[in-house]
Scaffold this active site. Sequence first.
Site, PDB file in Angstrom:
ATOM      1  N   GLY A   7       7.374 -32.528 -16.300  1.00 15.87           N
ATOM      2  CA  GLY A   7       6.354 -33.197 -17.113  1.00 15.87           C
ATOM      3  C   GLY A   7       6.455 -34.710 -17.169  1.00 15.87           C
ATOM      4  N   SER A   8       5.341 -35.414 -16.999  1.00 17.45           N
ATOM      5  CA  SER A   8       5.384 -36.863 -16.957  1.00 17.45           C
ATOM      6  C   SER A   8       4.012 -37.428 -16.618  1.00 17.45           C
ATOM      7  CB  SER A   8       6.401 -37.304 -15.906  1.00 17.45           C
ATOM      8  OG  SER A   8       6.194 -36.553 -14.730  1.00 17.45           O
ATOM      9  N   ARG A   9       4.002 -38.681 -16.109  1.00 16.97           N
ATOM     10  CA  ARG A   9       2.746 -39.276 -15.679  1.00 16.97           C
ATOM     11  C   ARG A   9       3.000 -40.319 -14.598  1.00 16.97           C
ATOM     12  NH1 ARG A   9       1.965 -43.361 -20.525  1.00 16.97           N
ATOM     13  NH2 ARG A   9       1.428 -45.245 -19.395  1.00 16.97           N
TER      14      ARG A   9
END
Length: 219
Positions: A187-189
């Site tokens: 999970g991240s961006r």
Amino acid sequence: MLKFHKEGAKIILATCAIVVAIVLLSDSLITNFYILKFVQIISLIFLILVLQFFRNPIRLTDVNDTKIIAPVDGKVVVIEEVYESEYFKEKRLMISIFMSPINVHVTRYALNGIVKFSKYHPGKYLVAWHPKASEENERTTVVIENQVFGEVLYRQIAGALARRIVNYAKEGMQVVQGEDAGFIKFGSRVDLYLPIGTEINVKLNQKAVGGITVIAKKS
């Protein structure tokens, strides 16, 4: 053919070993049929979740110097002009793509060019959509020089669950649009910083597909 990213090899093997051990041991230690099946089913679901997280689908990128493609799968959550303080030290057009844990987490090169800058920053693990995540979280900053767009920066940003960012870009490398640029675990961006005035081809909340969706283009 289903493929898995090389960054997940050790975790996948370890998970398989643990699940097999749980299934075998529970079969001999748990006498209640319903509890036994519950434990075994939960173990198999956990294995499936790990496998889907590290999946690495084949993407046929239409390589084109006049287009910038999505570096990751996810949802476009920001399109705005911001001041980029690390490298350009001037205003840039930022496009942010948020990845949930169920998205493919492979990072792909958004454009062809030469890597001019590549730096890793240790940091915090704020939720990926936090306004300060791009400056305070664990992250990598990579700048690619392209003959059409000039210098374009992308930043891999860890989220609240992510604990390791993998970045393959090294200064001086010639990179090809759509090829594997790294991986972000759990999970991240990713933020893209484009020259002001770049023609944007996506909208807020649009789903982006890494290696396929055209983020920006030049006529």
